[in-house]
Design a protein around this motif. Sequence first.
Motif, mmCIF file in Angstrom:
data_model
loop_
_atom_site.group_PDB
_atom_site.id
_atom_site.type_symbol
_atom_site.label_atom_id
_atom_site.label_comp_id
_atom_site.label_asym_id
_atom_site.label_seq_id
_atom_site.Cartn_x
_atom_site.Cartn_y
_atom_site.Cartn_z
ATOM 1 N N THR A 25 9.285 25.970 37.364
ATOM 2 C CA THR A 25 10.785 24.948 37.289
ATOM 3 C C THR A 25 10.576 23.648 37.926
ATOM 4 O O THR A 25 10.246 23.405 39.104
ATOM 5 C CB THR A 25 11.873 26.215 37.924
ATOM 6 O OG1 THR A 25 11.761 26.978 38.547
ATOM 7 C CG2 THR A 25 12.279 27.050 36.891
ATOM 8 N N PRO A 26 11.601 22.316 37.656
ATOM 9 C CA PRO A 26 12.651 22.969 36.826
ATOM 10 C C PRO A 26 11.332 22.345 35.181
ATOM 11 O O PRO A 26 10.452 23.075 35.478
ATOM 12 C CB PRO A 26 13.729 21.930 36.703
ATOM 13 C CG PRO A 26 12.686 20.483 36.937
ATOM 14 C CD PRO A 26 12.144 21.795 38.449
ATOM 15 N N ILE A 173 14.064 19.895 26.402
ATOM 16 C CA ILE A 173 15.104 20.835 26.823
ATOM 17 C C ILE A 173 14.810 21.832 25.727
ATOM 18 O O ILE A 173 13.875 22.134 24.804
ATOM 19 C CB ILE A 173 16.067 19.778 25.766
ATOM 20 C CG1 ILE A 173 17.786 21.203 25.883
ATOM 21 C CG2 ILE A 173 15.898 20.423 24.433
ATOM 22 C CD1 ILE A 173 18.934 20.574 25.541
ATOM 23 N N LYS A 174 14.951 23.299 26.258
ATOM 24 C CA LYS A 174 14.729 24.246 26.047
ATOM 25 C C LYS A 174 15.994 24.854 25.323
ATOM 26 O O LYS A 174 17.101 25.559 26.019
ATOM 27 C CB LYS A 174 14.281 25.413 26.619
ATOM 28 C CG LYS A 174 13.428 27.237 26.481
ATOM 29 C CD LYS A 174 13.068 27.808 26.907
ATOM 30 C CE LYS A 174 12.884 29.155 26.968
ATOM 31 N NZ LYS A 174 12.065 30.165 27.765
ATOM 32 N N LYS A 221 22.299 29.229 23.764
ATOM 33 C CA LYS A 221 21.410 29.087 25.937
ATOM 34 C C LYS A 221 20.628 28.285 25.766
ATOM 35 O O LYS A 221 20.040 27.832 24.944
ATOM 36 C CB LYS A 221 21.102 30.148 26.080
ATOM 37 C CG LYS A 221 20.136 30.081 26.989
ATOM 38 C CD LYS A 221 19.956 31.490 28.015
ATOM 39 C CE LYS A 221 19.321 31.325 29.245
ATOM 40 N NZ LYS A 221 18.748 32.386 30.140
ATOM 41 N N TYR A 222 20.554 26.583 26.811
ATOM 42 C CA TYR A 222 20.240 25.455 27.129
ATOM 43 C C TYR A 222 19.749 25.434 28.247
ATOM 44 O O TYR A 222 20.580 25.598 29.057
ATOM 45 C CB TYR A 222 21.024 24.642 25.998
ATOM 46 C CG TYR A 222 22.427 24.056 26.863
ATOM 47 C CD1 TYR A 222 22.862 23.733 27.855
ATOM 48 C CD2 TYR A 222 23.287 24.945 26.493
ATOM 49 C CE1 TYR A 222 23.526 23.596 28.098
ATOM 50 C CE2 TYR A 222 24.927 24.834 27.074
ATOM 51 C CZ TYR A 222 25.442 24.145 27.793
ATOM 52 O OH TYR A 222 26.065 24.271 28.678
ATOM 53 N N GLN A 223 18.786 24.890 28.617
ATOM 54 C CA GLN A 223 18.153 24.653 29.833
ATOM 55 C C GLN A 223 17.845 23.162 29.361
ATOM 56 O O GLN A 223 16.887 22.746 29.152
ATOM 57 C CB GLN A 223 17.248 25.446 29.936
ATOM 58 C CG GLN A 223 17.249 27.302 30.014
ATOM 59 C CD GLN A 223 16.458 28.348 29.852
ATOM 60 O OE1 GLN A 223 15.654 28.469 29.065
ATOM 61 N NE2 GLN A 223 15.739 28.567 32.098
ATOM 62 N N HIS A 224 18.297 22.676 30.229
ATOM 63 C CA HIS A 224 18.247 20.891 30.638
ATOM 64 C C HIS A 224 17.647 20.546 31.976
ATOM 65 O O HIS A 224 18.232 21.596 32.977
ATOM 66 C CB HIS A 224 18.705 20.271 29.800
ATOM 67 C CG HIS A 224 18.041 18.652 29.502
ATOM 68 N ND1 HIS A 224 18.901 17.938 30.748
ATOM 69 C CD2 HIS A 224 17.850 18.377 28.763
ATOM 70 C CE1 HIS A 224 18.226 16.374 30.025
ATOM 71 N NE2 HIS A 224 17.591 16.711 29.813
ATOM 72 N N GLU A 225 16.999 19.255 32.559
ATOM 73 C CA GLU A 225 17.301 19.414 33.712
ATOM 74 C C GLU A 225 17.958 18.777 34.481
ATOM 75 O O GLU A 225 18.526 19.709 35.991
ATOM 76 C CB GLU A 225 16.327 18.180 33.642
ATOM 77 C CG GLU A 225 16.297 17.728 35.079
ATOM 78 C CD GLU A 225 15.061 16.427 35.103
ATOM 79 O OE1 GLU A 225 14.727 15.666 35.748
ATOM 80 O OE2 GLU A 225 14.847 15.919 34.548
ATOM 81 N N ARG A 227 21.164 20.316 33.249
ATOM 82 C CA ARG A 227 22.403 21.024 32.936
ATOM 83 C C ARG A 227 21.812 22.133 32.287
ATOM 84 O O ARG A 227 20.524 22.178 31.553
ATOM 85 C CB ARG A 227 23.772 20.457 32.337
ATOM 86 C CG ARG A 227 24.645 21.308 32.264
ATOM 87 C CD ARG A 227 25.293 20.720 31.675
ATOM 88 N NE ARG A 227 27.035 21.682 31.405
ATOM 89 C CZ ARG A 227 27.779 21.709 32.827
ATOM 90 N NH1 ARG A 227 27.913 20.666 33.330
ATOM 91 N NH2 ARG A 227 29.582 22.440 32.371
ATOM 92 N N GLU A 228 22.289 23.617 32.576
ATOM 93 C CA GLU A 228 21.768 24.399 31.989
ATOM 94 C C GLU A 228 23.324 25.372 31.649
ATOM 95 O O GLU A 228 24.338 25.183 31.669
ATOM 96 C CB GLU A 228 21.483 25.912 33.060
ATOM 97 C CG GLU A 228 19.648 25.236 33.211
ATOM 98 C CD GLU A 228 18.418 26.228 33.935
ATOM 99 O OE1 GLU A 228 19.609 26.758 34.384
ATOM 100 O OE2 GLU A 228 17.516 25.631 34.426
#
Length: 311
Positions: A25-26, A173-174, A221-225, A227-228
Amino acid sequence: MLLLQVLIVTSTWSYGYSQITLIQTPLSVTRAVTKTARMVCKITGVDFNSAYIHWYRQRPGAAPERILYIQSRSATMDAGFDSKRFEAEKIVSISTCNLKVHQLTREDAAIYYCAIWDRTYGIKYFGSGTKLVVSNIQAKFDSTKIQVLPPSAEQDGKVSYMCLIEDFYPDVIKVTWEDDKKNEEKNAVHEEIWAHDANQQYSISSWLTIDKNSNKNYGCKYQHEAREGFLPIESPDTFSNTSEVPQTTGGCIKNAENGTMLSTDITDHFMHRTAFLIYIVLLLKSTMYYVIVLFFIYRMQSPIKRRGKKP
């Protein structure tokens, strides 16, 4: 490169009654020149206190190169790397190893991997990697630019939802789809990230097709540096009872104020992409016709040249 990808896939491995896992992470770290970047690698399934942790750097188009390895307090540097700029730290109490890169330069932009050596099986396992972006532009994620669009028309008892995320930076981004039990849905389709016109902002869309009468509650669901989060799908009845894209409540992310503007943006994007593909096809066809014409001209001239050589 292929070998590294294979090893990353095997970063979770059965080992007796435990599993070796490396979680980095991240996803990305964005820092300006001369600043410090910090990356985290959490490792489970091993005796962390005595384990050797390795850190690698892979620049674009190049093979991975090891920076250092650490077992106890001090790290052992590989040739070409300065211990004043690259610093590793093992925190045994939480089975975590951190890597810091000080006094960043443009050349430090790369993907950084943590790794561990399994001496029993002779295999080195890698984490999924953290991308270091060296830029004066700060990481950003506009929480008002994410929404799940109304479902598509029913086809064979199924409907499709699209999660649209716009205007984020950097392009790491995921996006996944999960049900209310946090189970990830594997049949989602993710479009490639596309860039806006030279403004250092990116967008992505993801599609999920499910049974119309499914009793599961899915969400994007999103994961970004920067914001999640998790944006649930509204029920089909909710979509059908409003002419606007529904807004989430209770502190969730707000959607665009009207669906017409969003629909136009999406349409424009796909029209541009379709026009580009049509242009490429026409260009290839023209090139093929040109080659065929040259071939026949050559064949026609060859007999004339041979007849001219006869006495």
